[in-house]
Design an enzyme around this catalytic site. Structure first.
Site, mmCIF file in Angstrom:
data_model
loop_
_atom_site.group_PDB
_atom_site.id
_atom_site.type_symbol
_atom_site.label_atom_id
_atom_site.label_comp_id
_atom_site.label_asym_id
_atom_site.label_seq_id
_atom_site.Cartn_x
_atom_site.Cartn_y
_atom_site.Cartn_z
ATOM 1 N N TYR A 33 0.828 -1.196 0.000
ATOM 2 C CA TYR A 33 0.000 0.000 0.000
ATOM 3 C C TYR A 33 0.863 1.247 0.000
ATOM 4 C CZ TYR A 33 0.766 1.119 4.986
ATOM 5 O OH TYR A 33 1.329 1.475 6.185
ATOM 6 N N ARG A 52 8.133 4.302 -4.855
ATOM 7 C CA ARG A 52 8.210 3.291 -3.795
ATOM 8 C C ARG A 52 7.209 2.162 -4.038
ATOM 9 N NH1 ARG A 52 7.575 5.138 2.346
ATOM 10 N NH2 ARG A 52 5.425 5.492 1.635
ATOM 11 N N LEU A 204 11.282 1.200 6.936
ATOM 12 C CA LEU A 204 10.643 1.681 5.724
ATOM 13 C C LEU A 204 11.413 2.872 5.176
ATOM 14 C CD1 LEU A 204 8.136 1.371 3.865
ATOM 15 C CD2 LEU A 204 7.082 3.184 5.240
#
Length: 284
Positions: A33, A52, A204
């Site tokens: 997501y 990304r 992340l």
């Protein structure tokens, strides 16, 4: 009026949105997501989020359901349909629907879902108050660089922080901080250097993180990209987190220790101002 969402090619009221019970996002958390901030009805850092997304899909050997241009058009229509001036748009791509099996199915079309959330981002009381952070063990899987939908572990960590009367948790692995449950973590040392963990599979690769570090460098603030310890965090002059959903959010307490005078620090406040100003100017 009901919120309009997007599901596999259709814009529908949220109560009419349906996904297959065999969707692998539901069965295996086999999906990724992104979340894009909306300011003044415009998309913030959208190209970075698309880059990304492409990387996450590639790492999981998953096909993109639409082109970047089509994805942007979907975002823009959701902004119009929901009269969204400020908030977030979440997109979720899964491998698609197939009978339950651990191996990846062949020839299955990916599922694509998007929805909006109206939310105050630029002018929020928490930015004036600052966050209280608890420390918890990092129990997530090893590929945190992939933005997957398997968010149960960070949810558990956030709930553990809430149980301690805190706003969020910073996670610890091998005696060092990795990141927050839904954000990248930073401390500011007594001599004014920003310290944040270097990019790897352990955290992340935040889109907001990249923008904020660039702004800090342009402001001639010293930056150290390296792991830091809980003790360094407790001894910090100030601290903050970054995320698309919160921009730059000051931290005023870690593990029960008050940082500075217990109010948002000057570097966090300045970087928040710089980021919001640039986000408004550069949004598309």
């Amino acid at each position: 009026m009901s919120r309009i969402v997007y599901v596999n090619g259709e814009f529908v009221p949220e109560e009419d949105a349906k996904i297959s019970v065999f969707d692998r996002g539901f069965l295996f958390a086999d999906g990724v997501y992104e979340v894009t901030s909306i300011l003044d009805g415009k998309l913030v850092d959208f190209p970075g989020h698309m880059t990304r997304l492409a990387r996450s899909l590639s790492e999981l050997e998953m096909d993109a359901p639409v082109s970047d241009e089509e994805m942007e058009a979907i975002h823009r229509r959701l902004i119009v349909e929901n009269d969204l001036t400020e908030g977030l748009i979440y997109l979720q791509v899964t491998r698609g629907a197939a009978d339950r099996d651990f191996t990846y199915p062949v020839g299955v079309k990916p599922s694509l879902v998007l929805f909006s959330q109206a939310k105050q981002l630029a002018d929020t009381p928490m930015a004036e108050k600052g966050l209280k952070i608890a420390f918890v063990e990092d129990i997530r899987w090893g590929r945190r660089d992939i933005k997957t939908v398997q968010l149960l572990a960070p949810s558990m960590c956030k709930m553990a922080a809430k149980a301690q009367g805190c706003d969020d948790a910073w996670m610890i692995e091998d005696e060092h901080i990795t990141e927050g449950t839904s954000n990248n973590a930073y401390i500011v040392t007594k001599d004014g250097a920003i310290v944040t963990r270097n990019l790897s599979n352990s955290i992340l690769h935040g889109i907001t993180r990249a923008a904020v570090l660039r702004l800090a460098a342009e402001a001639q603030i010293r930056i150290e990209e390296r792991p830091f310890t809980p003790e360094e965090a407790r001894n910090a002059q100030e601290a903050f987190v970054t995320a698309a959903s919160s921009f730059v959010m000051p931290v005023v307490e870690v593990d029960g220790v008050t940082l500075g005078d217990g109010t948002p620090g000057p570097i966090a406040k300045r970087l928040r101002e710089l980021y919001i100003a640039e986000a408004r100017a550069a949004a598309i």
